[in-house]
Design a protein around this motif. Structure first.
Motif, PDB file in Angstrom:
ATOM      1  N   ALA A   1       0.818  -1.209   0.000  1.00 27.81           N
ATOM      2  CA  ALA A   1       0.000   0.000   0.000  1.00 27.81           C
ATOM      3  C   ALA A   1       0.853   1.262   0.000  1.00 27.81           C
ATOM      4  CB  ALA A   1      -0.928  -0.009   1.213  1.00 27.81           C
ATOM      5  N   ARG A   2       1.980   1.236   0.720  1.00 29.62           N
ATOM      6  CA  ARG A   2       2.844   2.406   0.794  1.00 29.62           C
ATOM      7  C   ARG A   2       3.506   2.718  -0.553  1.00 29.62           C
ATOM      8  NH1 ARG A   2       0.945   5.576   3.253  1.00 29.62           N
ATOM      9  NH2 ARG A   2       0.934   5.728   5.517  1.00 29.62           N
ATOM     10  N   LEU A   3       3.794   1.691  -1.339  1.00 24.74           N
ATOM     11  CA  LEU A   3       4.332   1.933  -2.681  1.00 24.74           C
ATOM     12  C   LEU A   3       3.337   2.754  -3.515  1.00 24.74           C
ATOM     13  CD1 LEU A   3       5.974  -1.502  -3.586  1.00 24.74           C
ATOM     14  CD2 LEU A   3       7.140   0.680  -3.239  1.00 24.74           C
ATOM     15  N   PHE A   4       2.058   2.443  -3.356  1.00 19.97           N
ATOM     16  CA  PHE A   4       1.031   3.177  -4.106  1.00 19.97           C
ATOM     17  C   PHE A   4       0.844   4.588  -3.571  1.00 19.97           C
ATOM     18  CE2 PHE A   4      -3.416   4.460  -4.650  1.00 19.97           C
ATOM     19  CZ  PHE A   4      -3.512   4.415  -6.029  1.00 19.97           C
ATOM     20  N   THR A   5       0.717   4.731  -2.245  1.00 19.27           N
ATOM     21  CA  THR A   5       0.460   6.058  -1.685  1.00 19.27           C
ATOM     22  C   THR A   5       1.653   6.998  -1.871  1.00 19.27           C
ATOM     23  OG1 THR A   5       1.230   5.330   0.500  1.00 19.27           O
ATOM     24  CG2 THR A   5      -1.109   5.103   0.032  1.00 19.27           C
ATOM     25  N   THR A   6       2.868   6.467  -1.768  1.00 15.88           N
ATOM     26  CA  THR A   6       4.048   7.318  -1.938  1.00 15.88           C
ATOM     27  C   THR A   6       4.153   7.832  -3.355  1.00 15.88           C
ATOM     28  OG1 THR A   6       5.214   6.060  -0.234  1.00 15.88           O
ATOM     29  CG2 THR A   6       6.549   7.436  -1.673  1.00 15.88           C
ATOM     30  N   SER A   7       3.904   6.972  -4.341  1.00 17.48           N
ATOM     31  CA  SER A   7       3.973   7.420  -5.730  1.00 17.48           C
ATOM     32  C   SER A   7       2.833   8.375  -6.078  1.00 17.48           C
ATOM     33  CB  SER A   7       3.929   6.219  -6.676  1.00 17.48           C
ATOM     34  OG  SER A   7       2.721   5.490  -6.497  1.00 17.48           O
ATOM     35  N   ALA A   8       1.655   8.215  -5.422  1.00 19.40           N
ATOM     36  CA  ALA A   8       0.499   9.055  -5.750  1.00 19.40           C
ATOM     37  C   ALA A   8       0.556  10.413  -5.069  1.00 19.40           C
ATOM     38  CB  ALA A   8      -0.788   8.336  -5.355  1.00 19.40           C
ATOM     39  N   GLU A   9       1.077  10.494  -3.845  1.00 17.23           N
ATOM     40  CA  GLU A   9       1.006  11.737  -3.086  1.00 17.23           C
ATOM     41  C   GLU A   9       2.342  12.443  -2.917  1.00 17.23           C
ATOM     42  OE1 GLU A   9      -1.520  11.739   0.457  1.00 17.23           O
ATOM     43  OE2 GLU A   9      -2.055   9.661   0.000  1.00 17.23           O
ATOM     44  N   VAL A  10       3.421  11.698  -2.836  1.00 17.40           N
ATOM     45  CA  VAL A  10       4.720  12.302  -2.533  1.00 17.40           C
ATOM     46  C   VAL A  10       5.638  12.276  -3.745  1.00 17.40           C
ATOM     47  CG1 VAL A  10       6.751  12.185  -1.048  1.00 17.40           C
ATOM     48  CG2 VAL A  10       4.498  11.678  -0.106  1.00 17.40           C
ATOM     49  N   GLY A  11       5.782  11.090  -4.346  1.00 18.61           N
ATOM     50  CA  GLY A  11       6.665  10.961  -5.492  1.00 18.61           C
ATOM     51  C   GLY A  11       8.136  11.018  -5.150  1.00 18.61           C
ATOM     52  N   ASP A  12       8.478  10.701  -3.906  1.00 18.19           N
ATOM     53  CA  ASP A  12       9.873  10.720  -3.478  1.00 18.19           C
ATOM     54  C   ASP A  12      10.529   9.387  -3.852  1.00 18.19           C
ATOM     55  OD1 ASP A  12      12.289  10.562  -1.883  1.00 18.19           O
ATOM     56  OD2 ASP A  12      11.522  12.269  -0.762  1.00 18.19           O
ATOM     57  N   PRO A  13      11.559   9.399  -4.741  1.00 15.57           N
ATOM     58  CA  PRO A  13      12.166   8.120  -5.153  1.00 15.57           C
ATOM     59  C   PRO A  13      12.901   7.406  -4.026  1.00 15.57           C
ATOM     60  CG  PRO A  13      13.421   9.986  -6.000  1.00 15.57           C
ATOM     61  CD  PRO A  13      12.172  10.553  -5.405  1.00 15.57           C
ATOM     62  N   ILE A  14      13.400   8.161  -3.048  1.00 15.45           N
ATOM     63  CA  ILE A  14      14.108   7.526  -1.932  1.00 15.45           C
ATOM     64  C   ILE A  14      13.148   6.694  -1.108  1.00 15.45           C
ATOM     65  CG2 ILE A  14      15.495   7.938   0.124  1.00 15.45           C
ATOM     66  CD1 ILE A  14      16.465  10.517  -1.125  1.00 15.45           C
ATOM     67  N   LEU A  15      11.987   7.278  -0.790  1.00 13.35           N
ATOM     68  CA  LEU A  15      10.992   6.538  -0.025  1.00 13.35           C
ATOM     69  C   LEU A  15      10.465   5.344  -0.818  1.00 13.35           C
ATOM     70  CD1 LEU A  15       8.866   9.404   1.611  1.00 13.35           C
ATOM     71  CD2 LEU A  15      10.463   7.852   2.748  1.00 13.35           C
ATOM     72  N   THR A  16      10.255   5.525  -2.107  1.00 10.28           N
ATOM     73  CA  THR A  16       9.745   4.433  -2.940  1.00 10.28           C
ATOM     74  C   THR A  16      10.717   3.262  -2.968  1.00 10.28           C
ATOM     75  OG1 THR A  16       8.564   6.037  -4.333  1.00 10.28           O
ATOM     76  CG2 THR A  16       8.904   3.833  -5.237  1.00 10.28           C
ATOM     77  N   ALA A  17      12.007   3.555  -3.138  1.00  5.22           N
ATOM     78  CA  ALA A  17      13.018   2.492  -3.157  1.00  5.22           C
ATOM     79  C   ALA A  17      13.084   1.768  -1.817  1.00  5.22           C
ATOM     80  CB  ALA A  17      14.379   3.077  -3.511  1.00  5.22           C
ATOM     81  N   GLY A  18      12.974   2.521  -0.741  1.00  4.13           N
ATOM     82  CA  GLY A  18      13.005   1.903   0.584  1.00  4.13           C
ATOM     83  C   GLY A  18      11.840   0.968   0.809  1.00  4.13           C
ATOM     84  N   PHE A  19      10.641   1.376   0.417  1.00  6.89           N
ATOM     85  CA  PHE A  19       9.470   0.516   0.584  1.00  6.89           C
ATOM     86  C   PHE A  19       9.547  -0.713  -0.325  1.00  6.89           C
ATOM     87  CE2 PHE A  19       7.251   4.495   2.111  1.00  6.89           C
ATOM     88  CZ  PHE A  19       7.121   4.050   3.415  1.00  6.89           C
TER      89      PHE A  19
END
Length: 306
Positions: free
Chosen positions: A207-225
């Motif tokens: 779920a966090r992969l989806f919410t991060t890409s939809a609301e934040v778009g931070d590649p660091i957070l996406t890679a971590g998740f």
């Protein structure tokens, strides 16, 4: 239908606007425009984010209850929980200081607190015999002090340093899961590891992969998740593979099991009933006539042979 949705009570409208914003509330709720893809995606992301935050507030509670009820942290890796707690804390500080929406990182606040408690319980209920014989109070005090210092440091470091620390959470997540994965593989058991927590972490990462890409778009957070998802899947496979195992300590070998059985025989005085014991009596030396007999030292009786 729109006549009803446009005249909802004020508190319902205020709640909806606070979640999805004025524009998407009017489009999705008041006008019932289900073709607004952007607002639908944003509303779905918000709903998942709120669900993750609520789920994160209780995710590690079953793990806490398992440890407290068993009064044992067998199967849990202390180093894994220390690294995982540090990773959660860094992500929490990074998201908060960058003013991200709370729905995108709120579970890290609850998971950090729960992980700190679990870490202290692992220290309080050591698994090795050597550490069990020692007092845990000094180690608990040291762990509490280090936790407080880490929180102050994360709150006070410059933003550039905090960004570097957030990048470091990617390998940190890797090293936080590897000790637990290795311990499970060696013991062929997951011990007191909670299945609910593992499954919830897998669902949360998805779920966090989806919410991060939809609301934040931070590649660091996406890679971590993404990395956390892979490692949590490995833990889930181990949980499935070792389900129902007795969970003995990894160091128990076949030789030690044999020794345990032999010691048990000795302690219960169980001897083979059919075993015969042969006693050989040496013949007495001949006595010459006229030689006075003298009793051998230490012999208090003599046996007459017919």
């Amino acid at each position: 239908m729109t006549a009803i949705t446009r005249n909802l009570p004020w508190f319902v409208k205020d709640l909806g606007v606070s979640i999805v914003g004025e524009k998407c509330y009017v489009s999705l709720v008041e006008n019932l425009n289900i073709e607004d893809v952007d607002c639908l995606k944003y509303a779905l992301s918000k709903g998942l984010g709120i669900g993750i935050v609520v789920g994160g507030s209780i995710m590690k509670v079953p793990q806490l209850l398992l440890i407290v009820r068993a009064k044992s942290a067998r199967g849990l890796s202390l180093s894994a929980y220390v690294l995982e707690t540090l990773s959660y804390a860094i992500t929490l500080a990074y998201s908060y200081r960058n003013s991200f929406p709370f729905s995108t990182y709120g579970e890290n606040f609850f998971l950090t607190i729960q992980n700190i408690i679990i870490t202290l319980l692992i220290i309080h209920y050591p698994t090795s015999r050597l550490t069990r014989a020692q007092s845990t109070a000094p180690r608990l005090a040291l762990a509490a002090a280090l936790t407080a210092v880490s929180g102050v440091v994360l709150y006070a470091v410059p933003p550039s340093t905090l960004s570097a620390l957030q990048v470091a959470t990617i390998p940190l997540s890797l090293f936080s899961k590897l000790p637990q994965i290795r311990q499970n593989a060696r013991a062929h058991s997951t011990g007191q590891l909670s299945a609910f927590a593992v499954v919830a972490q897998i669902a949360g990462c998805l779920a966090r992969l989806f919410t991060t890409s939809a609301e934040v778009g931070d590649p660091i957070l996406t890679a971590g998740f993404a990395l956390a998802l892979v490692l949590n899947v490995v833990l889930g496979v181990q949980m499935w593979t070792y389900w129902g195992k007795d969970g003995r300590e990894a160091g128990v070998s076949a030789g030690s099991k044999f020794e345990e059985r032999e010691m048990e025989k000795i302690s219960t005085n169980t001897w083979p009933q059919n075993e015969k014991v042969e006693v050989i009596v040496q013949p007495a030396s001949p006595i010459r006539a006229g030689t006075p007999t003298r009793q051998q030292p230490g012999r208090k009786w003599a046996r007459k042979v017919d």
